[in-house]
Motif scaffolding. Structure first.
Motif, short mmCIF file in Angstrom:
data_model
loop_
_atom_site.label_atom_id
_atom_site.label_comp_id
_atom_site.label_asym_id
_atom_site.label_seq_id
_atom_site.Cartn_x
_atom_site.Cartn_y
_atom_site.Cartn_z
N LEU A 95 0.90 -1.37 -0.05
CA LEU A 95 0.00 0.05 -0.01
C LEU A 95 0.87 1.17 -0.19
O LEU A 95 0.47 2.17 -0.58
N ALA A 96 1.88 1.33 0.72
CA ALA A 96 2.88 2.35 1.00
C ALA A 96 3.53 2.45 -0.28
O ALA A 96 3.73 3.82 -1.06
N GLY A 97 4.01 1.34 -1.23
CA GLY A 97 4.75 1.50 -2.30
C GLY A 97 3.60 2.03 -3.60
O GLY A 97 4.05 2.78 -4.31
N TYR A 98 2.50 1.55 -3.61
CA TYR A 98 1.37 2.39 -4.42
C TYR A 98 1.44 3.73 -4.10
O TYR A 98 1.47 4.36 -5.38
N LEU A 99 1.35 4.35 -3.00
CA LEU A 99 1.45 5.78 -2.90
C LEU A 99 2.62 6.26 -3.21
O LEU A 99 2.62 7.45 -4.04
N VAL A 100 3.75 5.70 -3.07
CA VAL A 100 5.18 6.25 -3.56
C VAL A 100 5.04 6.48 -4.96
O VAL A 100 5.44 7.36 -5.49
N GLN A 101 4.97 5.10 -5.83
CA GLN A 101 4.77 5.08 -7.16
C GLN A 101 4.06 5.92 -7.92
O GLN A 101 4.47 6.58 -8.92
N ARG A 102 2.59 5.97 -7.45
CA ARG A 102 1.83 6.63 -8.09
C ARG A 102 1.60 8.16 -7.73
O ARG A 102 0.92 9.05 -8.67
N GLU A 103 2.01 8.55 -6.63
CA GLU A 103 1.84 9.90 -6.14
C GLU A 103 3.11 10.71 -5.91
O GLU A 103 3.63 11.73 -6.53
N LEU A 104 3.82 10.21 -4.87
CA LEU A 104 5.09 11.12 -4.51
C LEU A 104 6.28 11.02 -5.39
O LEU A 104 6.68 12.05 -5.46
N ARG A 105 6.46 9.66 -5.69
CA ARG A 105 7.83 10.12 -6.67
C ARG A 105 7.51 10.61 -7.87
O ARG A 105 8.47 11.49 -8.48
N PRO A 106 6.19 10.67 -8.62
CA PRO A 106 6.06 11.58 -9.71
C PRO A 106 6.14 13.02 -9.47
O PRO A 106 6.38 13.74 -10.06
N MET A 107 5.62 13.15 -8.21
CA MET A 107 5.65 14.61 -7.74
C MET A 107 7.03 15.00 -7.49
O MET A 107 7.35 16.26 -8.00
N VAL A 108 7.93 14.20 -7.06
CA VAL A 108 9.34 14.58 -6.79
C VAL A 108 9.94 14.99 -8.53
O VAL A 108 10.60 16.01 -8.59
N GLU A 109 9.76 13.93 -9.24
CA GLU A 109 10.40 13.91 -10.48
C GLU A 109 9.93 15.37 -11.51
O GLU A 109 10.40 16.01 -12.16
N ARG A 110 8.44 15.52 -11.14
CA ARG A 110 7.87 16.79 -11.93
C ARG A 110 8.38 17.91 -11.13
O ARG A 110 8.69 18.87 -11.99
N GLU A 111 8.41 18.25 -10.11
CA GLU A 111 8.85 19.34 -9.37
C GLU A 111 10.18 19.65 -9.51
O GLU A 111 10.58 20.73 -9.51
N ARG A 112 11.09 18.58 -9.64
CA ARG A 112 12.76 18.99 -10.05
C ARG A 112 13.03 18.98 -11.25
O ARG A 112 14.25 19.08 -11.58
N ALA A 113 11.93 18.55 -12.22
CA ALA A 113 12.60 18.54 -13.71
C ALA A 113 12.75 19.84 -14.01
O ALA A 113 12.07 21.07 -13.59
N PRO A 114 13.60 20.24 -14.87
CA PRO A 114 13.95 21.49 -15.49
C PRO A 114 12.70 22.13 -16.31
O PRO A 114 11.97 21.43 -16.93
#
Length: 329
Positions: A308-327
């Motif tokens: 369940l935690a992995g789903y949250l990380v993969q679907r929401e939190l990791r994409p948020m990090v990648e999106r907000e840190r993208a140039p």
């Protein structure tokens, strides 16, 4: 190490001292952590034959060597032991010592040597942070005055210097029972310590139960945060039961006067009080680089909590990090 990397704390698989002692159990847990999308695993220090993942001596006894555990990690597609949590106030059967206190001058050299023992093994396992419980619970010690804070600062700076020799950061883990929760004790201790030697752990669950906002802590101490733990909180200790003697058993384990059935859960659990997107955004905004370790803290269903935690990380939190840190495009 740059950017945010995601790990999972393995402590939830061991609700009783005689549980989770066989290699096949460790292998299943590590494979579950891996398939849920986590790169690393966080260990918790322990002592004796019932703690095969508890310290370097037990790792060698159960896996042939410290490197033997790393081989198992690689076989299970886990890159590293991200970190190790250690409370020097717990006894050590390996060293035949009782509780060690950072407030007792005679104990400090032993604490430093023990920390370096963990740091050397952690470096071999690919880790980067030794988490330490910096002080006893508030109900088990006097309020921290200037002299007490000075003793703490001297102890943890000495530990930080020792672990740094192995490339390992020392970070203070403040739980909701901590004596550092009183007043401005934590802020004062951070002011007394060298940021290059002593960092801070942001544990979202512990801070929230203590009535503190983890986002505010991150924004207040951006240069000190060297490690993050994501777990949810299901209740707040607003009655300040942390001040009771032996609160680990009467409050944390038994739930206190309200008989709270469970203080913590995996991120995103029903009734959870932590806003993980907001915490993640604060980490990105402050330029945090390091491990985020997800945990559930004695989950009744460890594998389900990881997934369940992995789903949250993969679907929401990791994409948020990648999106907000993208140039910017």
């Amino acid at each position: 190490m740059t950017g945010i990397r995601w790990a999972y704390a393995i402590n939830q698989w061991k609700p009783q001292f005689d549980d989770f002692v066989r290699r096949e159990q460790h292998e299943r847990a590590l494979k579950t952590i891996s398939i849920a999308g986590f790169e690393g695993v966080e260990l918790t220090a322990g002592t004796g034959r019932w703690e095969p993942l508890g310290n370097p001596q037990q790792l060698a006894a159960n896996f042939g060597s410290v490197a033997g555990l790393r081989d198992l990690l690689q076989d299970c597609a886990v890159d590293a032991v991200s970190s190790w949590f250690w409370d020097p106030q717990e006894r050590s059967m390996e060293h035949l010592t009782g509780p060690l206190s950072p407030l007792v001058e005679a104990d400090v050299p032993v604490i430093v040597a023990r920390a370096e023992w963990f740091a050397e093994a952690l470096a071999e396992l690919g880790g980067s942070v030794l988490l330490v419980r910096p002080v006893p619970g508030a109900g088990d010690t006097d309020p921290l005055d200037d002299a007490g804070l000075s003793r703490l600062a001297q102890c943890w700076e000495a530990v930080g210097a020792a672990t740094a020799r192995h490339g390992i950061r020392t970070a203070l883990h403040v739980d909701f029972l901590s004596a550092l929760r009183r007043g401005d004790a934590l802020d004062r201790l951070l002011q007394l310590t060298d940021p290059d030697l002593v960092g801070l752990v942001v544990d979202t669950g512990e801070l929230t139960v203590a009535g503190l906002d983890p986002v505010a802590v991150i924004e207040k101490h951006p240069g000190r945060v060297v490690h993050v733990q994501f777990k949810d909180a299901l209740a707040v200790d607003d009655a300040e039961e942390y001040l009771a003697p032996h609160a680990h058993w009467t409050v944390r384990v038994r739930g206190g006067q309200r008989e709270v059935p469970r203080w913590f859960a995996e991120p995103g659990a029903d009734g959870g009080l932590v806003d993980f997107p907001a915490v993640t955004r604060a980490l990105v905004d402050t330029g945090y680089s390091g491990w985020v370790v997800v945990e559930s803290d004695q989950s009744p269903h460890p594998a389900a909590s990881v997934l369940l935690a992995g789903y949250l990380v993969q679907r929401e939190l990791r994409p948020m990090v990648e999106r907000e840190r993208a140039p910017d495009a």
